[in-house]
Design an enzyme around this catalytic site. Structure first.
Site, PDB file in Angstrom:
ATOM      1  N   TYR A 486       0.844  -1.200   0.000  1.00 38.32           N
ATOM      2  CA  TYR A 486       0.000   0.000   0.000  1.00 38.32           C
ATOM      3  C   TYR A 486       0.882   1.253   0.000  1.00 38.32           C
ATOM      4  O   TYR A 486       1.013   1.919  -0.992  1.00 38.32           O
ATOM      5  CB  TYR A 486      -0.958  -0.013   1.190  1.00 38.32           C
ATOM      6  CG  TYR A 486      -1.963   1.114   1.153  1.00 38.32           C
ATOM      7  CD1 TYR A 486      -3.071   1.043   0.322  1.00 38.32           C
ATOM      8  CD2 TYR A 486      -1.794   2.253   1.930  1.00 38.32           C
ATOM      9  CE1 TYR A 486      -3.994   2.085   0.259  1.00 38.32           C
ATOM     10  CE2 TYR A 486      -2.713   3.291   1.877  1.00 38.32           C
ATOM     11  CZ  TYR A 486      -3.806   3.206   1.045  1.00 38.32           C
ATOM     12  OH  TYR A 486      -4.713   4.240   0.988  1.00 38.32           O
ATOM     13  N   SER A 566      -6.530   0.738  -4.396  1.00 38.87           N
ATOM     14  CA  SER A 566      -6.649   2.169  -4.153  1.00 38.87           C
ATOM     15  C   SER A 566      -5.279   2.820  -4.330  1.00 38.87           C
ATOM     16  O   SER A 566      -4.702   2.764  -5.411  1.00 38.87           O
ATOM     17  CB  SER A 566      -7.240   2.421  -2.769  1.00 38.87           C
ATOM     18  OG  SER A 566      -7.653   3.752  -2.625  1.00 38.87           O
ATOM     19  N   ASP A 649     -17.849   3.363  -7.872  1.00 36.37           N
ATOM     20  CA  ASP A 649     -16.756   3.858  -7.038  1.00 36.37           C
ATOM     21  C   ASP A 649     -16.761   5.385  -7.067  1.00 36.37           C
ATOM     22  O   ASP A 649     -16.348   6.003  -8.035  1.00 36.37           O
ATOM     23  CB  ASP A 649     -15.414   3.314  -7.540  1.00 36.37           C
ATOM     24  CG  ASP A 649     -14.283   3.555  -6.545  1.00 36.37           C
ATOM     25  OD1 ASP A 649     -14.448   4.426  -5.667  1.00 36.37           O
ATOM     26  OD2 ASP A 649     -13.249   2.873  -6.646  1.00 36.37           O
ATOM     27  N   HIS A 684     -15.803   1.307  -3.911  1.00 32.78           N
ATOM     28  CA  HIS A 684     -14.363   1.271  -3.653  1.00 32.78           C
ATOM     29  C   HIS A 684     -13.943   0.025  -2.884  1.00 32.78           C
ATOM     30  O   HIS A 684     -12.767  -0.316  -2.855  1.00 32.78           O
ATOM     31  CB  HIS A 684     -13.950   2.529  -2.887  1.00 32.78           C
ATOM     32  CG  HIS A 684     -12.494   2.813  -2.936  1.00 32.78           C
ATOM     33  ND1 HIS A 684     -11.822   3.047  -4.116  1.00 32.78           N
ATOM     34  CD2 HIS A 684     -11.560   2.878  -1.958  1.00 32.78           C
ATOM     35  CE1 HIS A 684     -10.538   3.259  -3.856  1.00 32.78           C
ATOM     36  NE2 HIS A 684     -10.360   3.168  -2.565  1.00 32.78           N
TER      37      HIS A 684
END
Length: 712
Positions: A486, A566, A649, A684
């Site tokens: 991430y 993301s 999203d 999302h």
């Protein structure tokens, strides 16, 4: 329930002609749907940059819908034909079929917790007089939609526990509708609030109403695209229409601040925090609810650091902060003498990062990160240590909620091979007892092991990584491996159990999670080292993780896949472009792919706090240097790529993925497959029903294994 109808992609009268010959790992015989290349060119700081797929930002236009529908047919047919996909889906459902609970919390005389019997799309909220006694269902989201896409987003309870304000969202949207339910009867009151987003609810002591955060109605225009501006704190008086709700606080000087609030347990104060975008630094303000002047007044007017309210004793606020403490500490601020000179250090900074704190039974409970796994320590309000809470292993804790007079609290523990187990903690004795432990279907945690390793990044920085695999696995370089990351927004990746990971391990896979800079694992410095013009450090850390796994013979380039969502989707798009030779497959989920236009959509402007702004020339150069959309090159052998997004999203606008997929397919039309999977009635990721998660994971694993030549 919807705040406003958001059109799903409608079927288009398009026939896609393609042949899948033998399903080799390349695209021989596979024809991508055509995507028109427009002539849009933008100029930034004297540099002209083409944006040929700008038209895809109109996601509901006939041209975009036609392209999307054709891509959906192509991807669906490709994935469905992979041998072994249905077996993976069946096994995922079997592993997922176990009971799950949240840590109980006490509100008034009752206890609340969520429970899932195994394969329910959404967990059910239960209420009981005591967690050890039978409970009844208070709210079952599964009854609110046939496809399980209405999700419970959170709740706030009146001081006496009699009333519950609760939020629902539909199809994965960040927009929420809030209702009020009588806990005893289970029936809703007439109150209904729309246009809430990124909010909790916090009630006044007398139960007359509650505070929440949201926006003005978006009005005309596509709600998936319109920027959200002027987040506002409102007060809703029970029994009145939303149109009469009072505006309590908004930053009218700047549209990109987020506002949150909490009423203190004694009801004397309203604590308000505000952040500019996703900047972790915030202001802290207070309204004295019991005085003649209940206006919001600044206590910390400038966002020089992070200040998180923990609890209060009288006029003394306990605040978790990284002010003069990059790993965080707890300070006391007396509201009668709030200036900095009178702040008192209660729990000093330690080498471990203080990740969260609560005030229960006149004890401060601190949840720390030690090399990205949990350590829990207790203190008196004066800062005297009361000892650690014993944990089963290198995992993650959550919970520890309660009021200052409570003597019991509950918490959960999980790691990569241990499903969430809930414990009861007696704060008088410090004794921990088991409340609920799940029973898994066939998966045997004892056969697997998680180890933490450390490796050096490009600049020599020491980076931790968790590697989970079957015990005794041969380090022969042949193990199929997923590397996950991430690296942003101060978010830390901690060990938690997931049926998806368990299924991958059963397939003989290795699962690795790298704790990259940009996250919060080591405090403020770790986060800031992966922000703005230093974002390349994040990508270097991830590349170094891949190189470590291959050098140590956990896997090889031919058996290594990378995955992220993301901000992690951005990571995947960038890294596969910078080092396409390292990976067999790349899975980019709901990624931020257009780093020059992310601020144009919904809440994207707020991300400038982490990414930087195109208005700043140095930050623009950094953004354009790694933006996945703008660094796709022809004649490059990219890894097999699966791009995933949701048609609803409204956080990362779907056009990010649309444009990236079109650019990748145009640049590499005859190499390994580059596919986009577009999930209908999905957003999302939060609140996604279990059925959709099973299908999505089966598609991902089938794609990855097929790419590696391992499909059964």
């Amino acid at each position: 329930m919807k705040t406003k109808p958001i059109p799903a992609f409608m079927p288009a009268a398009v026939l896609v002609v393609f042949a899948l010959t033998g399903f080799a790992a390349d695209t021989a015989g596979l024809t991508y749907p055509a995507a028109r290349r427009g002539d849009q060119v933008d100029e930034y700081h004297g540099i002209r940059i083409a944006d040929p797929y700008r038209w895809m930002e109109d996601i509901d236009s006939p041209e975009t819908r036609t392209w999307v529908e054709a891509q959906a047919k192509l991807t669906s047919a490709y994935l469905a034909a992979i041998s072994g996909r249905e077996q993976i889906a069946r096994r995922l459902k079997e592993i997922w079929n176990f009971e799950r609970w949240s840590a109980p919390e006490k509100h008034g005389p009752r206890w609340l917790y969520s429970h899932n019997d195994g394969l329910q799309n959404q967990s059910v909220l239960f209420v009981a007089n005591d967690p050890r006694e039978p409970a009844r269902a208070l709210l079952d989201p599964n009854e609110l939609s046939k496809d399980g896409t209405v999700a419970f987003k959170g709740a706030g309870f009146s001081d006496d526990g009699r009333l519950m304000a609760y939020g629902l969202s539909e199809a994965g949207s960040d927009w929420e509708i809030w209702h009020v339910r009588d806990v005893a009867s289970g029936k809703d009151l007439a109150d209904e609030l729309h246009w809430a987003k990124f909010t909790n609810t916090t009630w006044r002591k007398d139960g007359s109403g509650f505070y929440y955060s949201g926006y003005a109605a978006t009005g005309a225009g596509p709600s998936l695209k319109v920027p959200n501006q002027y987040h506002t704190l409102f007060f809703h008086k029970l029994g009145t229409p939303q149109s009469q709700d009072s505006k309590i606080y908004v930053r009218s000087d700047d549209p990109d601040w987020y506002i949150g609030a909490q009423v203190t347990e004694d009801g004397r104060y309203l604590i308000v925090s505000s952040n500019h975008g996703t900047d972790v630094r915030n202001t802290l303000l207070v309204a004295r609810l019991s005085g003649a002047d209940s206006s919001v007044q600044p206590i910390i007017a400038e966002p020089a650091a992070n200040y998180t309210f923990v609890g209060n004793v009288g006029s003394t606020l306990f605040v978790q902060t990284d002010d003069e403490a990059p790993h965080y500490r707890i300070i006391a601020i007396d509201l009668d003498k709030p200036d900095r000179a009178h702040w008192r250090n209660v729990v000093p900074e330690s080498k471990d990062t203080l990740d969260g704190a609560s005030l229960v039974d006149h004890q401060l409970i601190g949840q720390y990160l030690h090399d990205a796994h949990s350590v829990v320590r207790r203190y008196t309000p004066e800062g005297k240590p009361l000892g650690e809470v014993k944990l089963p292993g290198l995992g993650t804790t959550f919970g520890f909620a309660g009021r200052i007079g409570d003597t019991i609290t509950y918490f959960g523990y999980s790691d990569y091979t241990t499903p969430t187990t809930i414990y009861r903690l007696d704060l008088n004795s410090g004794r921990t007892t088991l409340w609920k432990a799940p029973t898994l279907q066939g998966f045997k945690p004892a056969e697997y092991r998680t180890q933490q390793v450390f490796y050096r990044s490009k600049d020599g920085t020491r980076v931790p990584m968790f590697v989970t695999a079957r015990k005794g696995i041969a380090l022969d370089g042949r193990n199929p491996t997923i590397l996950y990351g991430y690296g942003g927004f101060n978010d830390s990746l901690q060990p938690t159990f997931s049926p998806t990971v368990a299924a991958w391990l059963e397939l003989g896979g290795v699962y690795a999670v790298a704790n990259l800079r940009g996250g919060g694992e080591y405090g403020r410095g770790w986060h800031e080292a992966g922000m703005k013009t230093r974002k390349q450090n994040v990508f270097d850390d991830f590349i170094a993780a891949a190189e470590y796994l291959t050098a140590q013979h956990w896997t090889s380039h031919e058996r290594l896949a990378i995955q992220g969502a993301s901000n992690g989707g951005l990571l995947i798009g960038t890294v596969e472009e910078q080092r396409p030779d390292l990976f067999a497959a790349a899975v980019a989920q709901v990624g931020v792919m257009d780093m020059l236009r992310f601020r144009e959509f919904t809440v994207g402007k707020g991300w400038e706090a982490d990414y930087g702004s195109i208005d700043n020339e140095a930050e623009f150069k950094a953004l354009s240097a790694y933006s996945p959309l703008h660094n796709v090159l022809p004649n490059v052998a990219y890894p097999a790529t699966l791009i995933l997004t949701g048609d609803h999203d409204d956080r990362v606008f779907p056009a990010h993925s649309f444009k990236f997929a079109a650019a990748m397919q145009n640049a590499d039309p005859h190499g390994r497959p580059i596919l986009i999977r577009i999930d209908l009635r999905a957003g999302h990721g939060a609140g996604k029903p279990l059925s959709k998660r099973v299908e999505e994971t089966a598609d991902i694993y089938s794609f990855v294994r097929h790419t590696m030549g391992l499909a059964d």
